[in-house]
Enzyme design. Sequence first.
Site, PDB file in Angstrom:
ATOM      1  N   THR A   1       2.981  12.776  25.844  1.00  0.00           N
ATOM      2  CA  THR A   1       1.760  13.146  26.545  1.00  0.00           C
ATOM      3  C   THR A   1       0.976  14.078  25.637  1.00  0.00           C
ATOM      4  O   THR A   1       1.543  14.982  25.027  1.00  0.00           O
ATOM      5  CB  THR A   1       2.052  13.830  27.896  1.00  0.00           C
ATOM      6  OG1 THR A   1       2.717  12.891  28.747  1.00  0.00           O
ATOM      7  CG2 THR A   1       0.766  14.297  28.576  1.00  0.00           C
TER       8      THR A   1
ATOM      9  N   PHE B   1      -1.692  16.952  25.322  1.00  0.00           N
ATOM     10  CA  PHE B   1      -2.227  18.080  26.080  1.00  0.00           C
ATOM     11  C   PHE B   1      -3.322  18.745  25.256  1.00  0.00           C
ATOM     12  O   PHE B   1      -3.255  18.747  24.026  1.00  0.00           O
ATOM     13  CB  PHE B   1      -1.133  19.128  26.347  1.00  0.00           C
ATOM     14  CG  PHE B   1      -0.076  18.669  27.299  1.00  0.00           C
ATOM     15  CD1 PHE B   1      -0.154  18.949  28.656  1.00  0.00           C
ATOM     16  CD2 PHE B   1       1.034  17.975  26.841  1.00  0.00           C
ATOM     17  CE1 PHE B   1       0.827  18.531  29.530  1.00  0.00           C
ATOM     18  CE2 PHE B   1       2.022  17.552  27.715  1.00  0.00           C
ATOM     19  CZ  PHE B   1       1.928  17.827  29.063  1.00  0.00           C
TER      20      PHE B   1
END
Length: 191
Positions: free
Chosen positions: A179, A181
């Site tokens: 992921t 960020f």
Amino acid sequence: MDTLKQKPRVAFQGERGAFSEEAALKLFGDEIELVPQRTFAALFDSLQTGVADYLVAPVENSIAGIVQPSVSRIRATSLVILNELELQIDQHLIGCPGAGFDLIETVYSHPMALAQCRHFFKQHPRLKAIEADDTAGSVAAVIKEKDRTVAAIAGRHAAEVYGGEIILESIQDHPKNHTRFVALSVKELES
């Protein structure tokens, strides 16, 4: 030297133990005050209300795609992206101590985490997946309930924070699950 200087307050969506908390620590270091926010709306409001100085938000996952609630809020603001980080995401099935896989009936987690584990649910159709606000918060709730038929999907850090037991490791669809960020602020960091 100003020894009374306040630590930077960094907001993230979720409870303590969330992947976003890990990202905040990697982006800003340990010398910060963590400010958990229950929802994405609360996260993005935290800068305007003065609750936080910075925020960390997920924008894209390699399996589940764009984190729409976060990206749409970023696009609707004039916040500055200070830095970004790609974090390896390992999703684990976590229950209360003494729970075994055969006992589990219901699994709670954030919709993005559930989306990263679609194959797991196809392989185990008896398990009922239920969306929750947060991965780590799901673990906290499971541990609080002490119901061995209920589990959560979250990271190892959440299991450690709340005393959960990892029943199955790395149940995400692909081992290379990341992921991205971003760290955001109202204005750029002063050098």
